[in-house]
Design a protein around this motif. Structure first.
Motif, mmCIF file in Angstrom:
data_model
loop_
_atom_site.group_PDB
_atom_site.id
_atom_site.type_symbol
_atom_site.label_atom_id
_atom_site.label_comp_id
_atom_site.label_asym_id
_atom_site.label_seq_id
_atom_site.Cartn_x
_atom_site.Cartn_y
_atom_site.Cartn_z
ATOM 1 N N ILE A 274 0.486 12.479 3.633
ATOM 2 C CA ILE A 274 -0.235 11.206 3.614
ATOM 3 C C ILE A 274 -1.097 11.134 4.858
ATOM 4 O O ILE A 274 -0.574 11.172 5.986
ATOM 5 C CB ILE A 274 0.733 9.996 3.622
ATOM 6 C CG1 ILE A 274 1.883 10.175 2.631
ATOM 7 C CG2 ILE A 274 -0.041 8.700 3.382
ATOM 8 C CD1 ILE A 274 1.480 10.267 1.199
ATOM 9 N N ALA B 192 -2.920 8.791 6.966
ATOM 10 C CA ALA B 192 -3.106 7.367 7.234
ATOM 11 C C ALA B 192 -4.049 7.137 8.408
ATOM 12 O O ALA B 192 -4.078 6.045 8.973
ATOM 13 C CB ALA B 192 -1.752 6.705 7.498
ATOM 14 N N ILE C 162 -5.390 7.807 2.576
ATOM 15 C CA ILE C 162 -5.461 6.349 2.605
ATOM 16 C C ILE C 162 -6.257 5.844 3.806
ATOM 17 O O ILE C 162 -6.801 4.750 3.787
ATOM 18 C CB ILE C 162 -4.031 5.733 2.590
ATOM 19 C CG1 ILE C 162 -4.079 4.226 2.359
ATOM 20 C CG2 ILE C 162 -3.243 6.087 3.846
ATOM 21 C CD1 ILE C 162 -2.714 3.601 2.097
ATOM 22 N N ASN D 119 0.839 -1.205 0.000
ATOM 23 C CA ASN D 119 0.000 0.000 0.000
ATOM 24 C C ASN D 119 0.873 1.254 0.000
ATOM 25 O O ASN D 119 0.571 2.241 -0.682
ATOM 26 C CB ASN D 119 -0.922 0.013 1.222
ATOM 27 C CG ASN D 119 -2.159 -0.832 1.051
ATOM 28 O OD1 ASN D 119 -3.269 -0.320 0.978
ATOM 29 N ND2 ASN D 119 -1.992 -2.146 1.007
ATOM 30 N N GLY D 120 1.950 1.224 0.776
ATOM 31 C CA GLY D 120 2.885 2.343 0.790
ATOM 32 C C GLY D 120 3.614 2.490 -0.534
ATOM 33 O O GLY D 120 3.823 3.609 -1.018
ATOM 34 N N CYS E 207 4.158 3.638 4.884
ATOM 35 C CA CYS E 207 4.236 4.759 3.944
ATOM 36 C C CYS E 207 5.493 5.571 4.212
ATOM 37 O O CYS E 207 6.187 6.003 3.271
ATOM 38 C CB CYS E 207 2.998 5.645 4.066
ATOM 39 S SG CYS E 207 1.500 4.958 3.320
ATOM 40 N N GLN E 208 5.784 5.808 5.482
ATOM 41 C CA GLN E 208 7.007 6.524 5.849
ATOM 42 C C GLN E 208 8.235 5.850 5.251
ATOM 43 O O GLN E 208 9.069 6.506 4.595
ATOM 44 C CB GLN E 208 7.144 6.570 7.370
ATOM 45 C CG GLN E 208 8.485 7.145 7.837
ATOM 46 C CD GLN E 208 8.796 6.833 9.299
ATOM 47 O OE1 GLN E 208 7.903 6.508 10.086
ATOM 48 N NE2 GLN E 208 10.059 6.918 9.669
ATOM 49 N N VAL F 162 1.298 4.194 -2.904
ATOM 50 C CA VAL F 162 1.259 5.644 -2.675
ATOM 51 C C VAL F 162 2.428 6.313 -3.384
ATOM 52 O O VAL F 162 2.268 7.357 -4.036
ATOM 53 C CB VAL F 162 1.285 5.955 -1.164
ATOM 54 C CG1 VAL F 162 1.573 7.430 -0.911
ATOM 55 C CG2 VAL F 162 -0.035 5.560 -0.506
ATOM 56 N N VAL G 287 3.604 12.317 7.112
ATOM 57 C CA VAL G 287 2.707 11.178 7.287
ATOM 58 C C VAL G 287 1.931 11.406 8.573
ATOM 59 O O VAL G 287 2.531 11.579 9.648
ATOM 60 C CB VAL G 287 3.479 9.848 7.356
ATOM 61 C CG1 VAL G 287 2.531 8.696 7.704
ATOM 62 C CG2 VAL G 287 4.180 9.567 6.019
ATOM 63 N N THR H 291 -6.355 6.680 -2.411
ATOM 64 C CA THR H 291 -5.534 5.518 -2.756
ATOM 65 C C THR H 291 -6.104 4.280 -2.093
ATOM 66 O O THR H 291 -6.558 4.339 -0.949
ATOM 67 C CB THR H 291 -4.062 5.730 -2.354
ATOM 68 O OG1 THR H 291 -3.293 4.573 -2.702
ATOM 69 C CG2 THR H 291 -3.919 5.963 -0.859
#
Length: 338
Positions: free
Chosen positions: A234, A236, A259, A148-149, A176-177, A152, A166, A283
């Motif tokens: 982002i 999250a 997300i 998923n990250g 994601c980070q 992104v 984030v 996303t």
């Protein structure tokens, strides 16, 4: 077989369930590990109609092939594999243009079909990729949330990402980070209400951590960027407040990626998007190639999916689920291992 079952709202049980018949295009996987996703925690907590009980949840998983359907040729018994979280139809207009994760007829494990909080799960062969030998099960199972990250990053690849924010240092936020740091070389700030989670983000390389109870997130980003704001944010978490923060913390021309799925509605100043030409992306999930990238990153030691993750026997799955719901201290991510 034994499974962690969601039989009714507000209930979980470790019990026996029937093994489902194997279709010709499927393999039967002996599950090695399955992550507990935040979307499952929220579904349980808020009685989401997206996951109505009775159900066996679980869509972040890896395992060993125990049986092969009659039409499956590529895979054999004994092979270690990782599965994607969803099954695309491969025929709709979205699939044919390459957006398999947005398939109009997609099936998600633990939602539209039986999931992997169990000793065995049936998986269409098209969903599988090899599990690298050097990855333990509790890491390999988390290729899906890391993907998923990666998604992104791919979604915003055409945009600058020198400085990123984030919001939310839960599992998706931490992945994601790391994806932004490794794949874009971004300087990533992380915001969260939990100091324990912020400490995890710091250990994973965050350029700075922010607790919104103590500091103004948008101001911190402005101060760190000569008054401009982040190139990329982002969210999250997905609350109305965090969505607003993701927009407030952006520079003119920057992009926010949403997300998180905590809340569905919000009110915001549309001029604040139009006049500074900010962009907003939704996303969802990931493509199977992004799952491969996620596994490669973990296998190469570039992404940490172990130091902040706890493993539990499947028999302790009810306890693990409730601990992640409470989200106290260092309880960030749980993986159950049959």
């Amino acid at each position: 077989m034994r499974a962690l079952r969601y039989p009714a709202f507000d209930r979980l049980e470790f019990c026996d369930v029937e093994v489902q018949p194997l279709q010709s295009n499927e393999v039967r996987l002996r599950v090695a590990a399955c992550g507990i996703c935040g979307s499952e925690l929220e579904s349980f907590k808020h009685h989401s109609p997206r996951r109505p009980p009775p159900l066996v949840m679980g869509h972040e998983f890896c395992g060993t092939i125990a049986e092969v359907g009659a039409a499956v040729q590529k895979w054999s018994v004994g092979t270690r594999v990782v599965s994607n979280s969803l099954v695309p139809c491969g025929r709709c207009v979205r699939c044919t243009r390459g957006d398999t994760h947005l398939c109009a007829h997609r099936q998600i494990f633990g939602m539209h079909r039986a999931g992997a909080f169990a000793e065995y799960v049936n998986v269409p062969a098209q969903c599988l990729i090899p599990w690298p030998d050097n990855l333990p099960a509790e890491a390999a199972a988390l290729a899906e949330p890391l993907a998923n990250g990666v998604h992104v990053v791919n979604l915003t690849q055409h945009l600058p990402a020198g400085t990123a924010l984030v919001i939310g240092a839960g599992p998706i936020g931490l992945f994601c980070q790391q994806a932004l740091q490794v794949l874009r070389g971004a300087r990533v700030f992380v915001a969260d209400l939990s100091n324990e989670r912020l400490e995890a983000a710091k250990k994973l390389g965050a350029a700075g951590v922010i607790n919104p109870r103590e500091q103004d997130v948008a101001q911190i980003l402005a101060d760190a960027t000569a008054g401009e704001g982040a190139d990329l944010t982002i969210d999250a978490v997905g609350s109305a407040i965090t969505k607003k923060t993701s927009l407030d913390s952006l520079r003119p021309g920057g992009a926010a990626v949403w997300i998180g799925l905590f809340e569905n509605t919000l009110t915001f100043d549309s001029y604040g998007i139009t006049l500074p030409e900010k962009q907003v992306f939704g996303t969802y999930a990931a493509k199977i190639d992004e799952l491969r990238t996620a596994l490669d990153l973990m296998s190469a030691g570039k992404v940490d999916a172990r130091s902040w993750v706890q493993a539990f026997p499947l028999a302790d799955g009810v306890e693990a689920f409730h601990r992640m719901l409470a989200a106290k201290g260092t309880d960030i991510k749980a993986v159950v291992c049959p």
